[in-house]
Scaffold this active site. Sequence first.
Site, PDB file in Angstrom:
ATOM      1  N   GLU A 190       7.356  -8.261   4.381  1.00  0.00           N
ATOM      2  CA  GLU A 190       7.598  -7.544   5.637  1.00  0.00           C
ATOM      3  C   GLU A 190       7.806  -8.561   6.776  1.00  0.00           C
ATOM      4  O   GLU A 190       8.700  -8.404   7.610  1.00  0.00           O
ATOM      5  CB  GLU A 190       6.397  -6.635   5.938  1.00  0.00           C
ATOM      6  CG  GLU A 190       6.632  -5.722   7.120  1.00  0.00           C
ATOM      7  CD  GLU A 190       5.442  -4.796   7.401  1.00  0.00           C
ATOM      8  OE1 GLU A 190       4.501  -4.737   6.587  1.00  0.00           O
ATOM      9  OE2 GLU A 190       5.476  -4.141   8.458  1.00  0.00           O
ATOM     10  N   HIS A 225      -2.909  -5.308  11.421  1.00  0.00           N
ATOM     11  CA  HIS A 225      -1.806  -4.808  10.605  1.00  0.00           C
ATOM     12  C   HIS A 225      -2.158  -4.833   9.119  1.00  0.00           C
ATOM     13  O   HIS A 225      -1.837  -3.916   8.356  1.00  0.00           O
ATOM     14  CB  HIS A 225      -0.565  -5.664  10.900  1.00  0.00           C
ATOM     15  CG  HIS A 225       0.600  -5.358  10.022  1.00  0.00           C
ATOM     16  ND1 HIS A 225       0.957  -6.156   8.961  1.00  0.00           N
ATOM     17  CD2 HIS A 225       1.478  -4.325  10.031  1.00  0.00           C
ATOM     18  CE1 HIS A 225       2.013  -5.639   8.371  1.00  0.00           C
ATOM     19  NE2 HIS A 225       2.355  -4.528   8.986  1.00  0.00           N
ATOM     20  N   GLU A 263      -4.287  -1.955   8.337  1.00  0.00           N
ATOM     21  CA  GLU A 263      -3.460  -0.732   8.278  1.00  0.00           C
ATOM     22  C   GLU A 263      -2.901  -0.559   6.862  1.00  0.00           C
ATOM     23  O   GLU A 263      -2.949   0.530   6.286  1.00  0.00           O
ATOM     24  CB  GLU A 263      -2.322  -0.831   9.299  1.00  0.00           C
ATOM     25  CG  GLU A 263      -1.317   0.294   9.224  1.00  0.00           C
ATOM     26  CD  GLU A 263       0.116  -0.181   9.444  1.00  0.00           C
ATOM     27  OE1 GLU A 263       0.385  -0.876  10.420  1.00  0.00           O
ATOM     28  OE2 GLU A 263       0.967   0.146   8.597  1.00  0.00           O
ATOM     29  N   HIS A 264      -2.387  -1.652   6.300  1.00  0.00           N
ATOM     30  CA  HIS A 264      -1.833  -1.562   4.938  1.00  0.00           C
ATOM     31  C   HIS A 264      -2.904  -1.167   3.927  1.00  0.00           C
ATOM     32  O   HIS A 264      -2.677  -0.352   3.051  1.00  0.00           O
ATOM     33  CB  HIS A 264      -1.267  -2.935   4.531  1.00  0.00           C
ATOM     34  CG  HIS A 264       0.181  -3.093   4.852  1.00  0.00           C
ATOM     35  ND1 HIS A 264       1.131  -3.276   3.893  1.00  0.00           N
ATOM     36  CD2 HIS A 264       0.825  -3.081   6.040  1.00  0.00           C
ATOM     37  CE1 HIS A 264       2.320  -3.389   4.475  1.00  0.00           C
ATOM     38  NE2 HIS A 264       2.160  -3.274   5.775  1.00  0.00           N
TER      39      HIS A 264
END
Lengths: 422, 425
Positions: A142, A67, A70-71
């Site tokens: 997040e 993840h 991905e950012h």
Amino acid sequence: MKREIFESSVGESYVKAVCSSGLTVYVMEKPQFTSSFAIFGTKYGSIDNCFSVNGEKEKCVPDGIAHYLEHKLFESEDGDAFSKFAKTGASANAFTSFDRTCYLFSCSDKFYENLDILLDFVQKPYFTEETVRKEQGIIGQEIKMYDDSPAWRVTFNMLENMYVNHPVKIDIAGTVKSIAKIDHNILYDCYNTFYNPNNMFVCVVGNVDTETVLEMCEKRVSKKQDITIERIFKEEPEAIIKPYVEQKLSVSIPMFCLGFKQRIQSPFRRLKSKVCINLLLEMICGECSPLYERLINEGLINDEFSYEYFNGYNYACVMFSGESSNPKRVSELIKEEIASLRENGLDKKLFSAIKSGVYGDVIRRFNNVNGLCMQLTESAIFDFDMFEEIKLLKTVSCDDVYKRLDIFDYDLSVLSVINPVE
Amino acid sequence: MVVNKVLLSNGAEGLFIKNSRFNTTLVSFNFYLPIDRARVADFALLPFVLTTCSKRYPDFRKLNYKLSKLYGAELTASCEKVGDFQLLKMSISVINDKYTLDNEELTSQAIELLTNLVFEPKTENGGFFASDIEREKRKAIEHIKGEFAEKRIYSKERLISEMYKGLPYGVPKCGRIEDVENITEKSLFGAWEDMLKHSFIRVNVVSDSMPQNLFDTLSERFSSMNRDNITDFSNITPTTHADKVNKIVELESLNQGKLVMGFSCDSYGGDKATADLFVACDIFGGGPYSKLFGNVREKMSLCYYCTARAVRNKGLITVESGIEKENAEKAEKAILEQLSNLQNGILTDSEFESSIMGLTDSLKSYNDSQDALELWYSTRLFDDEIMSPDEFAESLKNVTKETAVKASKGIKLHTVFALLPKEDK
């Protein structure tokens, strides 16, 4: 380029091709539509935290790294990908799930320009010590947002207590603590492992020309040294950790997630099993079922009630979720209904109606370019023909579905509840 | 795409939105009524009671069985606010006949089913059945309570109720829990009668071909009904500017706070009157190219999300963000600074062009979604001529940097609502 054409009985078709880089490409033309949707994905998700490359020593990395990557991938030396898409009008995004990371865009115009941007930025990682550190704040926020989400927590609390070792129990974004251990060196290491074209796929659906898409993927995606990735999982015991878990959060009505862990013999489930289990779930508690009627009339569930067959690499379970003033009673009634179906068999008339309903749902999916593209990613991950489902729906019998009742083992069930803070 | 508008009777019209790319036909009944604090809950509950049973299908299991047999026809009910009006929607979507396995005539059956549910409810002695109402009342109350769990939705609802205190737009779309509790068999029956008698009605059909005789049959039905005092959309009440900004802080047991800001705007109304505001709001906090995303989220890392949305018919803009408690004031200041930059014309060509391109691209994609198209047409009430999404996209060509900046100058902070963590976890 090796290619196959898949055709359905409802007049739709798509092409699957493998480029010389090893990249697998799926294209479904929908010329009557205005927009197009493309996904560039890798078979790399939150569960891939221990692996071995080309038979070398096992590596374990901090939770949440897929993840995090991905950012960071949206950034490049010459500006971020969002600003490039902003020049074309496309709407771009990305997501990480348990078994994949996908970068995507949808657009009504300039498709090939957008595809070019997508293919380019995913292949050009650029992060420094400083940019990686800066992202920790945003990802931390997040994570906190999800920690406040009762719907998210109720599911993960269930998974945490169902699985002893399998990383599906770990939050996709990791924890504030685990992401603190991530630096640019680990990110590059994971990128170079999992973002190899032979572990990746491109799916495109919409108003496009297949040949042009394939040609672009062939030209723009560079071959890297072939790599063999072995996913390493600790052996998962059959048993669960505990059958009941509760958390208090800021909610007005309790929420629940009831899971049944399936005993599995191989990493992936067959499509026929998935189709049968989905039909079985409709028979157990779909809107036409006697149980659904009872749960509604007794005031035990509302429109938030849902169910799914949740499965991926080395994990599979059935989940029933919703809001209820009495989650334990809902759990009891679901178990009673399963026992009753086992004893009395399935209602053939109801089965036939449910099969028609599910068939209609499948036809309806062809209305949605974005949804079709997401379905093609399922074909890419699990390596099946997406039209197979239509054929199976015509042929599966009530007996095929009845047999799947054996996936429910009450000793392997976990009830997770979110109660209101007092 | 072709749109045909047919006048069915006084205050009732049919829209045929021809679109051949879908495998399904969608038909919706839309009833519009002014928001009335005293009856909002009754009206809101109606679509849900009407779509769970009728004279012919007295219980929802029988009804759901029929829907399954119709190849999973999707029956939906909703209640939304469109400006100061309540929109009660009931719709059915069914796969086109050619996709059935035995050449069945599904479309006509599905339309007949929907019509039956709307016009022939299950009633006795001038009232609905208590058991049907109690079931839907419980679900409605749980739905209202459930919104509290989703803090993003809850915070926005709280902002709106504070910003429009005592005004129709401030009334929750499904009413308050006590309003739902007070619904009776008779009050709901009265609401059903008034819905048929006084609402403005729009019947939308999104399909490849117009179902035979549908509009003729409906025209006869509506003309034979004694309809008067029909909902009138000619007077829109815009959001008034606040003399003093109202700030509300609530504390909850949370990890992350929510900061929601409401702005009143000089421009309001239909698509024609608000194209400049539409673009200005998008530059402020629309896509990833916007000022809020690029600065408040990316450069300053003050929130995980920070977006602005316009409710143009009310002249309202809301900004929503997820924040750390200690950053609440900083984020509010940064958001206002970005608005002020826009108002002072600090706007690059690239920001402006990205917004126009992004909006145009997304408007064109409406044609690819049956639900989005239907919703587009059911919320177009404030222009004499309805613009299609394509026509509205085309009209954005007339928006310039100057006109967008001018529209932004009419945006003023009205109310701030912050939901913050009770204590540090």
